[in-house]
Every structure is written in structure tokens, then in C-alpha cells.
Design a protein around this motif. Structure first.
Motif, PDB file in Angstrom:
ATOM      1  N   GLY A  61       0.832  -1.190   0.000  1.00 64.00           N
ATOM      2  CA  GLY A  61       0.000   0.000   0.000  1.00 64.00           C
ATOM      3  C   GLY A  61       0.867   1.240   0.000  1.00 64.00           C
ATOM      4  N   ALA A  62       0.232   2.389   0.125  1.00 63.17           N
ATOM      5  CA  ALA A  62       0.952   3.658   0.102  1.00 63.17           C
ATOM      6  C   ALA A  62       0.209   4.666   0.977  1.00 63.17           C
ATOM      7  N   PRO A  63       0.952   5.679   1.493  1.00 63.82           N
ATOM      8  CA  PRO A  63       2.389   5.910   1.332  1.00 63.82           C
ATOM      9  C   PRO A  63       3.211   5.039   2.269  1.00 63.82           C
ATOM     10  N   ALA A  64       4.535   5.100   2.072  1.00 60.27           N
ATOM     11  CA  ALA A  64       5.461   4.300   2.872  1.00 60.27           C
ATOM     12  C   ALA A  64       6.355   5.204   3.707  1.00 60.27           C
ATOM     13  N   ILE A  65       6.606   4.789   4.947  1.00 67.28           N
ATOM     14  CA  ILE A  65       7.553   5.468   5.828  1.00 67.28           C
ATOM     15  C   ILE A  65       8.823   4.623   5.863  1.00 67.28           C
ATOM     16  N   LYS A  66       9.957   5.241   5.587  1.00 63.69           N
ATOM     17  CA  LYS A  66      11.232   4.519   5.602  1.00 63.69           C
ATOM     18  C   LYS A  66      11.868   4.631   6.981  1.00 63.69           C
ATOM     19  N   PRO A  67      12.268   3.528   7.582  1.00 60.29           N
ATOM     20  CA  PRO A  67      12.910   3.574   8.899  1.00 60.29           C
ATOM     21  C   PRO A  67      14.180   4.428   8.871  1.00 60.29           C
ATOM     22  N   ALA A  68      14.503   5.014  10.021  1.00 57.01           N
ATOM     23  CA  ALA A  68      15.708   5.851  10.142  1.00 57.01           C
ATOM     24  C   ALA A  68      16.916   4.946  10.411  1.00 57.01           C
ATOM     25  N   TYR A  69      17.290   4.143   9.416  1.00 54.76           N
ATOM     26  CA  TYR A  69      18.329   3.131   9.587  1.00 54.76           C
ATOM     27  C   TYR A  69      19.623   3.709  10.141  1.00 54.76           C
ATOM     28  N   GLU A  70      20.115   4.794   9.520  1.00 56.49           N
ATOM     29  CA  GLU A  70      21.400   5.348   9.939  1.00 56.49           C
ATOM     30  C   GLU A  70      21.361   5.823  11.383  1.00 56.49           C
ATOM     31  N   ALA A  71      20.255   6.435  11.795  1.00 53.24           N
ATOM     32  CA  ALA A  71      20.139   6.921  13.170  1.00 53.24           C
ATOM     33  C   ALA A  71      20.194   5.761  14.155  1.00 53.24           C
ATOM     34  N   TYR A  72      19.491   4.681  13.857  1.00 52.19           N
ATOM     35  CA  TYR A  72      19.501   3.520  14.748  1.00 52.19           C
ATOM     36  C   TYR A  72      20.892   2.902  14.850  1.00 52.19           C
ATOM     37  N   LEU A  73      21.659   2.954  13.759  1.00 46.90           N
ATOM     38  CA  LEU A  73      23.001   2.391  13.780  1.00 46.90           C
ATOM     39  C   LEU A  73      23.997   3.324  14.480  1.00 46.90           C
ATOM     40  N   ASP A  74      23.917   4.616  14.157  1.00 47.23           N
ATOM     41  CA  ASP A  74      24.918   5.555  14.638  1.00 47.23           C
ATOM     42  C   ASP A  74      24.703   5.977  16.087  1.00 47.23           C
ATOM     43  N   ASN A  75      23.456   5.914  16.555  1.00 47.89           N
ATOM     44  CA  ASN A  75      23.150   6.436  17.887  1.00 47.89           C
ATOM     45  C   ASN A  75      22.326   5.451  18.699  1.00 47.89           C
ATOM     46  N   GLU A  76      22.604   4.179  18.510  1.00 48.54           N
ATOM     47  CA  GLU A  76      21.787   3.118  19.106  1.00 48.54           C
ATOM     48  C   GLU A  76      21.721   3.222  20.631  1.00 48.54           C
ATOM     49  N   THR A  77      22.843   3.419  21.272  1.00 43.39           N
ATOM     50  CA  THR A  77      22.880   3.431  22.741  1.00 43.39           C
ATOM     51  C   THR A  77      22.031   4.558  23.302  1.00 43.39           C
ATOM     52  N   PHE A  78      22.175   5.765  22.748  1.00 40.85           N
ATOM     53  CA  PHE A  78      21.400   6.910  23.251  1.00 40.85           C
ATOM     54  C   PHE A  78      19.904   6.692  23.020  1.00 40.85           C
ATOM     55  N   ILE A  79      19.541   6.214  21.831  1.00 43.13           N
ATOM     56  CA  ILE A  79      18.122   5.995  21.533  1.00 43.13           C
ATOM     57  C   ILE A  79      17.540   4.947  22.476  1.00 43.13           C
ATOM     58  N   LYS A  80      18.229   3.830  22.612  1.00 45.42           N
ATOM     59  CA  LYS A  80      17.715   2.743  23.456  1.00 45.42           C
ATOM     60  C   LYS A  80      17.596   3.178  24.916  1.00 45.42           C
ATOM     61  N   GLU A  81      18.621   3.845  25.451  1.00 41.40           N
ATOM     62  CA  GLU A  81      18.572   4.263  26.848  1.00 41.40           C
ATOM     63  C   GLU A  81      17.469   5.288  27.083  1.00 41.40           C
ATOM     64  N   SER A  82      17.292   6.218  26.154  1.00 42.62           N
ATOM     65  CA  SER A  82      16.239   7.227  26.288  1.00 42.62           C
ATOM     66  C   SER A  82      14.856   6.598  26.198  1.00 42.62           C
ATOM     67  N   TRP A  83      14.725   5.632  25.311  1.00 44.01           N
ATOM     68  CA  TRP A  83      13.454   4.920  25.135  1.00 44.01           C
ATOM     69  C   TRP A  83      13.109   4.107  26.379  1.00 44.01           C
ATOM     70  N   ASP A  84      14.068   3.336  26.875  1.00 43.14           N
ATOM     71  CA  ASP A  84      13.826   2.499  28.052  1.00 43.14           C
ATOM     72  C   ASP A  84      13.490   3.358  29.273  1.00 43.14           C
ATOM     73  N   LYS A  85      14.136   4.503  29.408  1.00 42.80           N
ATOM     74  CA  LYS A  85      13.848   5.403  30.519  1.00 42.80           C
ATOM     75  C   LYS A  85      12.415   5.915  30.430  1.00 42.80           C
ATOM     76  N   MET A  86      11.977   6.260  29.210  1.00 43.80           N
ATOM     77  CA  MET A  86      10.609   6.731  29.019  1.00 43.80           C
ATOM     78  C   MET A  86       9.600   5.654  29.398  1.00 43.80           C
ATOM     79  N   LEU A  87       9.839   4.423  28.984  1.00 49.26           N
ATOM     80  CA  LEU A  87       8.899   3.341  29.299  1.00 49.26           C
ATOM     81  C   LEU A  87       8.849   3.059  30.799  1.00 49.26           C
ATOM     82  N   ALA A  88       9.976   3.240  31.478  1.00 50.16           N
ATOM     83  CA  ALA A  88      10.041   2.910  32.905  1.00 50.16           C
ATOM     84  C   ALA A  88       9.384   3.967  33.786  1.00 50.16           C
TER      85      ALA A  88
END
Length: 356
Positions: free
Chosen positions: A327-354
Motif C-alpha cells: 500500500g501507500a504511502p510508505a515510511i522509511k525507517p531511520a536506519y542510519e540513526a539507529y546504527l549511529d546512535n543506538e545506545t542513546f536511543i535505546k537508553e532514552s526509550w527504556d527510561k521513558m517506558l520505565a
């Protein structure tokens, strides 16, 4: 991205498929190629429906190799290439894994696109440009989609509707993992998409917006079965789920319907890559040409349940067949961001959920 992990469990067109012996070419030839893909039903479907057609068309025998659908395969390739004993001529990589391989270097070979004219059928986004030039040709894709219970709510027009507590208080089912898609949905809806993910400030702003959604979430799911059961028993009335599986559930009579809101749904995809050191560049080019043909893309949609990477008008897929997987439209994942800044994203996300 973890969305690739589910493809080995895909049910569409796979039930009852047993491991099969690949078809022999019509004329005996010595040409062959080893192609890697994820195991289980996914690989069996290729062995049953796709590789025999390629052999019939070209006379090139295919040896199917089971490979992991994770970065573990890169470790295997590194060791094998260093030893001069590569396990496959072609591997199937998610885009994030392909980016990693390109950055490591000497794992996937540059492609001679003059020999892969069929790739012209694909959007240029699906021809991956690595550090050494073109290094991947799109194979197939799939969607993580907005889904809802049509017996309980009207069709949402936007992902922003999920923030409306008058509609969805304590009734949504969303992916718990930081890279399951919710950050991408939120970025596309309220910010500048993947571009916002490229800075820490942008990441924080997106996660703070997701935090506003927490009162409306009944289930943060990590396994498909959790979301499936919650939709079936009415614990959740909307959320995110896989497009093809949602359609399968709907066909089985369960109250779930996927839709493409105005911002779109998340599209992930896999690519064929030539292993560095392989002497099967010509055969690989022929297979990538074959895979890029609209008829092959339609075959994979029908028999494997993947979304085509060519325009629907180029295929003979009916509207129902196409809408089942794409279907359309399509959202492309932010691949480079997840690779380059994985630790910061994951820690910030986990803190928000907690946080309560």
C-alpha cells in the motif's frame, strides 16, 4: 531492524511446504550459484516457487543456503572471507545489516549495474549505494501497519488519532522495542521524519511525544502472538501490526483491519548482495535481474506474501492481491540513526517506558 525476524515464520503460501529438490535445468549446464536466505517457511517458499523458475529461465542451478537474519551473518562472512571459503555467492541482507557490511568493508562486492538492467524496474532507493558503489539490489519488502477493530472504532485517518484519549484510552497495542517502528511513525506524523532522528535533541523530542501516548496503551508487545491474542480477545482495539498477518487474521474472521493512514506505514526490505570473493558475479547478475522482473515480484507476493518493489501497474497483481501485502504511502525507517546512535536511543526509550 527486528522486523526481518518474522519473515521465517510467514504463513502466506507456506503451509505444508516441505523441503524440495531444486529443479534441474532444461539443458545440462555447469552453471550454479549459492543463494542465502532466512530459514524455515521463508526459505522453503523460495526453494519451491522462485528458484525453480530461475533455473528454468536461465539453466543456472541454485543451492539454497540457510543464513541468520541478523548481524551474526556478518561475523560468519568476515571469518569465511578471511579464510577464502565463502559460504554463499549471494546473501539476503536487511538495509541496516547491509550498511554495517559496507562500513566494515571487503564483505560485499560492488555490483556491475550494467549487467543488472532489471534493477531499473525498482525505485532507486532499493539499489543500495555503499562505500564502494552499488552493493545491493532490493529483493522484497513488507509493512508494519496501523490496524484496528472495525467493530469498535472508525478507520483512523492519521497516526495522530492514537493520541486522542477520547478514542483510544487504554486500548492500543504498540511495539515495545525502541526500533519496532513507533519512533518512525511519530517522527513522520509530528516532526520531519527520519531527519529529526539524526540529532539527540530530535530523538528526545520524539520520545517525549511518545510518552504522551502512554495512557492510551494497553499492551507494549514484543512478540507477534501477544498482539494477535489481544486483538482477538478485545483487550486492544487498534495499534501496529504486520500487514500480511493482519490480513490473514481478517480472512480467518477475526476483528482486525489494516489501513494506510495519511502519513503511511513502515516499509522494511531486504536486498540481494554479492559476497566479496565470489566468482559468480555473472550468475548473481542474472539472478538479480530475474528477481527484479515484475513477474517475479508478483510471484513472490502471491507465494511468499512479500510486498513488490515495483509499481503495481507493472505487475498482473489484482487490487486484492496487492492490497494484501502492500500500500501507500510508505515510511522509511531511520536506519542510519539507529546504527549511529543506538545506545542513546535505546537508553532514552527504556527510561521513558520505565517512568510512571
Amino acid at each position: 531492524m527486528p522486523m526481518l525476524n518474522r519473515r521465517a515464520l510467514l504463513k502466506t503460501g507456506a503451509a505444508g511446504i516441505a523441503a524440495s529438490t531444486l529443479a534441474s535445468p532444461l539443458i545440462a549446464q555447469n552453471r550454479s550459484i549459492r543463494i542465502g536466505s532466512y530459514g524455515g517457511y521463508f526459505e522453503d517458499s523460495f526453494k519451491t516457487h522462485v528458484y525453480p523458475e530461475f533455473t528454468k529461465a536461465t539453466g543456472i542451478e541454485v543451492e539454497s543456503i540457510t543464513q541468520p537474519n541478523s548481524s551474526d551473518w556478518l561475523v560468519t562472512l568476515q571469518q569465511a572471507v578471511a579464510a577464502g571459503n565463502i559460504p554463499t555467492d549471494i546473501s539476503l541482507f536487511a538495509r541496516d545489516t547491509m550498511i554495517k557490511a559496507s562500513r566494515i568493508g571487503d564483505l560485499i562486492a560492488p555490483l556491475d549495474m550494467a549487467k543488472i538492467t532489471g534493477a531499473g524496474n525498482l525505485d532507486s532507493y532499493f539499489v543500495f549505494e555503499g562505500n564502494d558503489g552499488p552493493q545491493g539490489v532490493g529483493a522484497m519488502s513488507w509493512f508494519s501497519a496501523m490496524v484496528f477493530n472495525p467493530n469498535e472504532v472508525e478507520t483512523p485517518a492519521s497516526w495522530a488519532d492514537f493520541w486522542d484519549s477520547s478514542l483510544f484510552e487504554a486500548s492500543l497495542g504498540l511495539g515495545r522495542n525502541y526500533n519496532a517502528g513507533l519512533l518512525d511513525f511519530t517522527a513522520a506524523t509530528f516532526f520531519d521524519g527520519a531527519e529529526t532522528m539524526m540529532s539527540n535533541d530530535g530523538i528526545v523530542a520524539i520520545i517525549e511525544k511518545v510518552a504522551e501516548l502512554k495512557p492510551n496503551v494497553a499492551l507494549w508487545w514484543t512478540a507477534e502472538s501477544q498482539m494477535e491474542q489481544s486483538m482477538k480477545n478485545g483487550d486492544v482495539v487498534a495499534g501496529q501490526y504486520y500487514l500480511d498477518v493482519a490480513n490473514l487474521m481478517a480472512l480467518d474472521g477475526f476483528p482486525i483491519k489494516p489501513t494506510f493512514p495519511k502519513e503511511g506505514n513502515l516499509q522494511d526490505y531486504g536486498s540481494w548482495c554479492l559476497t566479496a570473493g565470489s566468482d559468480k558475479g555473472d550468475e548473481a547478475a542474472e539472478f538479480m535481474n530475474f528477481s527484479s522482473e515484475p513477474s517475479t515480484q508478483a510471484l513472490m507476493s502471491r507465494k511468499i506474501g512479500t510486498a513488490p518493489l515495483v509499481d503495481k501497474a507493472m505487475t498482473d497483481l489484482t487490487d486484492d492481491e496487492f492490497n494484501f501485502v502492500s500500500g501507500a504511502p510508505a515510511i522509511k525507517p531511520a536506519y542510519e540513526a539507529y546504527l549511529d546512535n543506538e545506545t542513546f536511543i535505546k537508553e532514552s526509550w527504556d527510561k521513558m517506558l520505565a517512568e510512571v
